[in-house]
Design an enzyme around this catalytic site. Structure first.
Site, mmCIF file in Angstrom:
data_model
loop_
_atom_site.group_PDB
_atom_site.id
_atom_site.type_symbol
_atom_site.label_atom_id
_atom_site.label_comp_id
_atom_site.label_asym_id
_atom_site.label_seq_id
_atom_site.Cartn_x
_atom_site.Cartn_y
_atom_site.Cartn_z
ATOM 1 N N SER A 108 0.833 -1.218 0.000
ATOM 2 C CA SER A 108 0.000 0.000 0.000
ATOM 3 C C SER A 108 0.861 1.260 0.000
ATOM 4 O O SER A 108 1.824 1.377 0.773
ATOM 5 C CB SER A 108 -0.917 0.015 1.225
ATOM 6 N N LYS A 117 -13.176 -4.234 2.269
ATOM 7 C CA LYS A 117 -13.999 -3.052 2.000
ATOM 8 C C LYS A 117 -15.487 -3.294 2.288
ATOM 9 O O LYS A 117 -16.169 -2.407 2.775
ATOM 10 C CB LYS A 117 -13.819 -2.592 0.544
ATOM 11 N N ASP A 168 -12.967 6.167 -3.414
ATOM 12 C CA ASP A 168 -12.487 5.751 -4.749
ATOM 13 C C ASP A 168 -13.215 6.577 -5.812
ATOM 14 O O ASP A 168 -12.658 6.892 -6.868
ATOM 15 C CB ASP A 168 -12.761 4.257 -4.999
ATOM 16 N N GLY A 210 -14.658 -4.622 -16.184
ATOM 17 C CA GLY A 210 -14.585 -5.117 -14.814
ATOM 18 C C GLY A 210 -15.919 -4.967 -14.111
ATOM 19 O O GLY A 210 -16.753 -4.142 -14.516
ATOM 20 N N ALA A 211 -16.116 -5.777 -13.066
ATOM 21 C CA ALA A 211 -17.384 -5.708 -12.322
ATOM 22 C C ALA A 211 -17.143 -5.960 -10.833
ATOM 23 O O ALA A 211 -18.042 -6.415 -10.123
ATOM 24 C CB ALA A 211 -18.378 -6.718 -12.892
ATOM 25 N N GLY A 212 -15.924 -5.665 -10.364
ATOM 26 C CA GLY A 212 -15.623 -5.811 -8.939
ATOM 27 C C GLY A 212 -15.856 -4.498 -8.204
ATOM 28 O O GLY A 212 -16.608 -3.629 -8.669
ATOM 29 N N GLY A 213 -15.180 -4.343 -7.068
ATOM 30 C CA GLY A 213 -15.387 -3.161 -6.230
ATOM 31 C C GLY A 213 -15.000 -1.865 -6.920
ATOM 32 O O GLY A 213 -15.747 -0.871 -6.855
ATOM 33 N N GLY A 256 -3.134 4.987 -13.173
ATOM 34 C CA GLY A 256 -3.810 4.724 -11.896
ATOM 35 C C GLY A 256 -3.349 5.585 -10.734
ATOM 36 O O GLY A 256 -4.046 5.663 -9.711
HETATM 37 P P1 NAP Z 1 -11.984 -7.145 -7.627
HETATM 38 O O1 NAP Z 1 -13.190 -6.680 -6.880
HETATM 39 O O2 NAP Z 1 -11.295 -8.379 -7.183
HETATM 40 O O3 NAP Z 1 -12.418 -7.308 -9.189
HETATM 41 C C1 NAP Z 1 -11.522 -7.874 -10.091
HETATM 42 C C2 NAP Z 1 -12.041 -7.722 -11.518
HETATM 43 O O4 NAP Z 1 -11.014 -8.217 -12.401
HETATM 44 C C3 NAP Z 1 -13.300 -8.526 -11.837
HETATM 45 O O5 NAP Z 1 -14.069 -7.824 -12.782
HETATM 46 C C4 NAP Z 1 -12.711 -9.809 -12.457
HETATM 47 O O6 NAP Z 1 -13.583 -10.471 -13.358
HETATM 48 C C5 NAP Z 1 -11.553 -9.242 -13.245
HETATM 49 N N1 NAP Z 1 -10.528 -10.249 -13.525
HETATM 50 C C6 NAP Z 1 -9.619 -10.756 -12.660
HETATM 51 N N2 NAP Z 1 -8.826 -11.665 -13.285
HETATM 52 C C7 NAP Z 1 -9.268 -11.713 -14.582
HETATM 53 C C8 NAP Z 1 -8.861 -12.456 -15.737
HETATM 54 N N3 NAP Z 1 -7.851 -13.346 -15.691
HETATM 55 N N4 NAP Z 1 -9.514 -12.244 -16.899
HETATM 56 C C9 NAP Z 1 -10.540 -11.364 -16.981
HETATM 57 N N5 NAP Z 1 -10.979 -10.634 -15.908
HETATM 58 C C10 NAP Z 1 -10.340 -10.811 -14.736
HETATM 59 O O7 NAP Z 1 -10.854 -6.017 -7.638
HETATM 60 P P2 NAP Z 1 -11.045 -4.445 -7.439
HETATM 61 O O8 NAP Z 1 -10.883 -4.102 -6.010
HETATM 62 O O9 NAP Z 1 -12.275 -4.037 -8.147
HETATM 63 O O10 NAP Z 1 -9.741 -3.897 -8.197
HETATM 64 C C11 NAP Z 1 -9.660 -3.946 -9.607
HETATM 65 C C12 NAP Z 1 -8.397 -3.220 -10.069
HETATM 66 O O11 NAP Z 1 -8.488 -1.825 -9.740
HETATM 67 C C13 NAP Z 1 -7.107 -3.720 -9.418
HETATM 68 O O12 NAP Z 1 -6.103 -3.751 -10.390
HETATM 69 C C14 NAP Z 1 -6.796 -2.659 -8.370
HETATM 70 O O13 NAP Z 1 -5.413 -2.554 -8.106
HETATM 71 C C15 NAP Z 1 -7.283 -1.403 -9.092
HETATM 72 N N6 NAP Z 1 -7.611 -0.326 -8.171
HETATM 73 C C16 NAP Z 1 -6.900 0.828 -8.313
HETATM 74 C C17 NAP Z 1 -7.155 1.899 -7.477
HETATM 75 C C18 NAP Z 1 -6.370 3.166 -7.667
HETATM 76 O O14 NAP Z 1 -6.449 4.044 -6.784
HETATM 77 N N7 NAP Z 1 -5.654 3.340 -8.755
HETATM 78 C C19 NAP Z 1 -8.137 1.802 -6.476
HETATM 79 C C20 NAP Z 1 -8.874 0.609 -6.367
HETATM 80 C C21 NAP Z 1 -8.589 -0.449 -7.223
HETATM 81 P P3 NAP Z 1 -14.611 -11.609 -12.832
HETATM 82 O O15 NAP Z 1 -15.778 -10.861 -12.233
HETATM 83 O O16 NAP Z 1 -14.972 -12.367 -14.051
HETATM 84 O O17 NAP Z 1 -13.872 -12.428 -11.815
#
Ligand code: NAP
Length: 271
Positions: free
Chosen positions: A16, A67, A104, A125-128, A234
């Site tokens: 972090s 989170k 965020d 993407g569809a995560g957090g 990012g």
């Molecule tokens: P998360 O909730 O775990 O979501 C992960 C996402 O990635 C899901 O949509 C997942 O798809 C997809 N994914 C993972 N592996 C994959 C693969 N091999 N092929 C296709 N899709 C894949 O993670 P998150 O917290 O949302 O974070 C997502 C990204 O944002 C990370 O890289 C994180 O470092 C970045 N982030 C950056 C900031 C910043 O301040 N710059 C802040 C927050 C997050 P499925 O639904 O199909 O599993």
């Protein structure tokens, strides 16, 4: 009076950059305050959240995988945290209540300062993090397509909004005519598969934003630059989401310093 104390909680949390940012701002502002990091596995953060008022901490930043638990632990929450169902900031109110926020969204708005806010947007993407981006996009009157490997997760995200949002797994098709492309997946991070779509069918003035910052220049951003598209990395989001946290913990806006240069030096990526 004791020095305000705050920390970032995650698992893992060593990577972090929050302590680097918070400590640099504290030093520059000449404020008495401390910022630490706490590593707690899944399922173990709730007891720390509940103890925050008793411990006298100003609050915590929360990163994966806590989170959702942080949001659930709070007695009050902002619209942003409720829309996403996740919090990256918990603060303690004077009455001892935990307050949840999702900054965020502030970081995403900062990263998208150059975006027109009107052209068709593709959210990958569809995560957090995608949930936070969708909250930002849904406030704008624009066409949004969510592209995700697991389409049911994209559908679940879209169902929170009372407006049409397309969902698909077909990225190449979704990109045709897009004016904004956001990567909110882990694809492109060090150790993960690359995301390198064909961007030639996006609008020529398209803005491509990658939330991934390790590496800073991801394969997606390289592909965008090679196609003459504008890019945002990012780190802008990372700094943007930290600003309201600093203010909430230490009662002072962050001083105006070149935080991006500090982070690049820290990452060993300075030009
Ligand atoms: P998360 O909730 O775990 O979501 C992960 C996402 O990635 C899901 O949509 C997942 O798809 C997809 N994914 C993972 N592996 C994959 C693969 N091999 N092929 C296709 N899709 C894949 O993670 P998150 O917290 O949302 O974070 C997502 C990204 O944002 C990370 O890289 C994180 O470092 C970045 N982030 C950056 C900031 C910043 O301040 N710059 C802040 C927050 C997050 P499925 O639904 O199909 O599993």
């Amino acid at each position: 009076m004791t020095r305000p104390f705050a920390a970032v909680i995650g698992w893992p949390v060593n990577h972090s950059l929050s302590p680097v940012m918070m400590r640099a701002w504290l030093t520059e502002a000449g404020l008495a305050g401390e910022y630490g990091r706490v590593e707690l596995p899944d399922g173990r953060a709730e007891s720390l959240f509940r103890a925050l008022p008793e411990l006298g901490w100003a609050g915590v930043n929360v990163t994966a995988p806590h989170k959702q638990a942080a949001f659930a632990a709070a007695q009050t929450s902002t619209d942003a945290a409720r829309a996403v169902g996740a919090a990256n900031l918990l603060t303690v109110s004077p009455s001892g209540d935990l307050m949840a926020d999702n900054t965020d969204i502030t970081g995403i708005a900062a990263a998208l300062r150059e975006d027109s806010g009107r052209s068709p947007a593709v959210l990958i993407g569809a995560g957090g993090a995608a949930g936070a981006a969708l909250f930002h996009l849904a406030r704008q009157d624009r066409e949004v397509t969510i592209v995700n490997r697991t389409v049911s997760k994209a559908d679940a995200l879209a169902s929170h909004y009372d407006r049409p949002i397309r969902t698909t797994a077909n990225l190449d098709q979704a990109l045709t005519g897009a004016g904004l492309v956001i990567n909110a997946t882990t694809l492109g991070m060090h150790g993960q598969p690359a995301l390198e779509p064909d961007l030639t069918h996006t609008a020529p003035e398209a803005l491509v934003f990658d939330m991934v910052y390790a590496p800073l220049k991801t394969p997606l951003l390289s592909a965008a630059q090679a196609s003459g598209r504008r890019t945002v990395d990012g780190l802008t989001m990372l700094i943007g989401q930290a600003v309201p946290s600093f203010e909430a913990f230490f009662g002072h806006p962050p001083p105006n310093i070149d935080m991006k240069a500090i982070l690049l030096t820290h990452l060993g990526d300075a030009p």
